[in-house]
Enzyme design. Structure first.
Site, PDB file in Angstrom:
ATOM      1  N   SER A  88      28.795 -24.621 -47.503  1.00 15.45           N
ATOM      2  CA  SER A  88      29.049 -25.205 -48.818  1.00 15.45           C
ATOM      3  C   SER A  88      27.923 -26.145 -49.248  1.00 15.45           C
ATOM      4  O   SER A  88      26.790 -25.721 -49.438  1.00 15.45           O
ATOM      5  CB  SER A  88      30.405 -25.916 -48.794  1.00 15.45           C
ATOM      6  OG  SER A  88      30.764 -26.379 -50.062  1.00 15.45           O
ATOM      7  N   ASP A  92      27.438 -26.409 -56.496  1.00 14.41           N
ATOM      8  CA  ASP A  92      27.138 -26.717 -55.103  1.00 14.41           C
ATOM      9  C   ASP A  92      26.596 -25.462 -54.415  1.00 14.41           C
ATOM     10  O   ASP A  92      26.305 -24.455 -55.061  1.00 14.41           O
ATOM     11  CB  ASP A  92      28.366 -27.292 -54.394  1.00 14.41           C
ATOM     12  CG  ASP A  92      29.436 -26.258 -54.091  1.00 14.41           C
ATOM     13  OD1 ASP A  92      29.437 -25.181 -54.721  1.00 14.41           O
ATOM     14  OD2 ASP A  92      30.283 -26.512 -53.206  1.00 14.41           O
ATOM     15  N   ASP A 148      27.775 -23.035 -52.343  1.00 17.02           N
ATOM     16  CA  ASP A 148      28.460 -21.744 -52.316  1.00 17.02           C
ATOM     17  C   ASP A 148      29.200 -21.440 -53.611  1.00 17.02           C
ATOM     18  O   ASP A 148      29.931 -20.459 -53.699  1.00 17.02           O
ATOM     19  CB  ASP A 148      29.409 -21.646 -51.122  1.00 17.02           C
ATOM     20  CG  ASP A 148      30.534 -22.675 -51.148  1.00 17.02           C
ATOM     21  OD1 ASP A 148      30.379 -23.718 -51.814  1.00 17.02           O
ATOM     22  OD2 ASP A 148      31.570 -22.440 -50.497  1.00 17.02           O
ATOM     23  N   ASP A 178      31.698 -22.789 -55.141  1.00 20.46           N
ATOM     24  CA  ASP A 178      33.141 -22.999 -55.335  1.00 20.46           C
ATOM     25  C   ASP A 178      33.407 -24.312 -56.062  1.00 20.46           C
ATOM     26  O   ASP A 178      34.539 -24.580 -56.456  1.00 20.46           O
ATOM     27  CB  ASP A 178      33.921 -22.922 -54.016  1.00 20.46           C
ATOM     28  CG  ASP A 178      33.565 -24.025 -53.025  1.00 20.46           C
ATOM     29  OD1 ASP A 178      32.577 -24.752 -53.258  1.00 20.46           O
ATOM     30  OD2 ASP A 178      34.267 -24.141 -52.001  1.00 20.46           O
TER      31      ASP A 178
END
Length: 448
Positions: A95, A230, A232, A234
């Site tokens: 992430s 960010d 990734d 999500d």
């Protein structure tokens, strides 16, 4: 091995976990989730190819098949898990963490998260002590092609935003895979090439130094809104046309204008325990919603939103969950819906900053981190001190403590992923807020 956490498996690769650990995670996953078909995606980190190789080898050695989605945003993996009916999926990602980190986000049927209390604890024990016996018939790897369908889904949510000037920072993360194909060439883009070394700044938009270049781009281009993802994709966060970072929890209230304007009162909306009191006050005033407050993190929020059948929800960290996205979070989807609302308000002569200022009516400390050992003792001391000075109007104790008073509130909670006690407060006046924060600092300091 210190990679198992409340929400996912994550840590410094080759320190907190290594390829042999990943192999064993892969081997025991089919048993844990009772399936012989596992969807796998990955981000572009330097270690992701090796993590992928050993994860797949473990899954195949257990006799289960891997369905490979390739490079992907985490929400794409959620979408494909639920849409195609997989009982298990893994996204290889760390992430927003720095380049030396990696990890696994594991989901079960309907893209429900597998947190520590819902399977990761059992997996950790199997990885430590379970016996590996390679299946006589090893599994195989099959590519999955769903990206174009996913793009069509996202583009179908986009309304007329042609009146907006937009600045976008992809943080060299996975949003760069799709964002041009959704928003086109009109926005001003930076760091939109996918690069898992994160050469420009870390892919964590909550750290304000990482947002500095987007703020400069907004000013340089005269944009109505800045968007930053960010690592990734999500999570997403925003900068207004004045170059001010917008507290992500306030976007929960803004999204009410997309979802709730044509719905009857009484719709359910979810916020986390750190969310501004202004969010619920705004949504109740304008849309008559039923607000629900719950624990921090996808492992809890996605399940809670499904449980209450909420329309949508969000967190201070920039996660936004949607009923029509399988109760899962998506940074790109949240950005599309936010752009729709901002474009609509601009047509009415209302700027993004004006809308945000109407929502955010409290002075906010932001989340303050304290590195201490006696977390529970410090939390209890804060609770005791402030309850002795004023009478609380509300109290929540399911994720640390949230204590509300007539014109202010606080939240103090132990981090689920880092060695910190986190403190946050809001008040109707800045003087009051400063006094609260100073008193909290003094109390916590005695527990270092």
């Amino acid at each position: 091995m210190g990679a198992f956490h409340a929400y996912d498996i994550r840590g410094v690769y080759n320190k907190d976990f290594n390829k042999n650990d990943v192999y064993r995670m892969g081997y025991f996953l089919p048993r844990l989730l009772n399936t012989n078909k596992i969807l796998v995606g990955r981000d572009a980190r330097e270690s992701s190819p090796e993590v992928y190789e050993y994860l797949v080898k473990g899954i195949n050695d257990a006799g289960a098949d891997v369905f490979d989605i390739g490079l992907a945003t985490t929400p794409l993996v959620y979408y494909t898990t639920a849409k195609l009916g997989f009982k298990a999926s893994v996204q290889i990602t760390a992430s927003h963490n720095p380049r030396e980190y990696n990890g696994l986000k594991i989901s079960r049927e309907n893209a429900l998260p597998v947190g520590y209390d819902a399977g990761l604890k059992e997996l950790e024990q199997l990885v430590k002590s379970g016996e590996v016996v390679v299946a006589e018939k090893r599994g195989v790897v099959t590519p999955v092609k769903v990206k174009e369908e996913y793009l069509e889904f996202l583009r179908g949510k986009l309304q007329d935003i042609s009146n907006l000037k937009i600045a976008v920072d992809c943080s060299n993360g996975m949003a760069g895979l799709f964002i041009h194909q959704i928003l086109g060439d009109a926005p001003a883009y930076i760091y939109d090439d996918v690069d898992g070394t994160f050469p420009n700044h870390e892919a964590n938009p909550l750290v304000q130094e990482n947002v500095a270049d987007l703020k400069a781009l907004v000013a340089e281009t005269g944009s109505d809104i800045g968007v930053i993802f960010d690592g990734d994709a999500d999570r997403v966060m925003f900068v207004d046309e004045k170059g001010r970072f917008v507290s992500p929890d306030l976007i929960i209230a803004l999204l009410g204008h997309y979802f709730l304007k044509d719905m009857p009162a009484g719709q359910k909306v979810l916020q986390d325990i750190r969310s501004s009191k202004a969010v619920g006050e705004y949504l109740v005033k304008h849309f008559g919603v039923e607000m629900h407050t719950w624990r921090v993190g996808r492992a809890y929020a996605a399940i809670k939103l499904r449980e209450i059948d909420g329309v949508f929800g969000g967190e201070l960290a920039g996660h936004y969950y949607f009923r029509d996205f399988f109760y899962s979070d998506s940074g790109i989807l949240a950005s599309i819906l936010t752009l729709n609302v901002v474009a609509d308000f601009k047509r009415k002569g209302v700027a993004f900053s004006q809308l945000v200022d109407e929502i955010g009516t409290y002075h906010n400390s932001g989340e303050i981190n304290f590195k201490i050992q006696q977390k529970q003792e410090a939390m209890d001391a804060i609770k005791k001190h402030f309850e002795e000075t004023e009478t609380p109007t509300a109290f929540y104790d399911f994720d640390g403590y949230r204590i509300e008073f007539a014109d202010w509130w606080l939240n103090v909670r132990p981090s689920n992923t880092e060695p910190y006690l986190r403190f946050l407060a809001e008040a109707t006046s800045e003087d009051k807020l400063n006094k609260i924060v100073e008193q909290a600092r003094q109390i916590i300091a005695s527990y270092k």
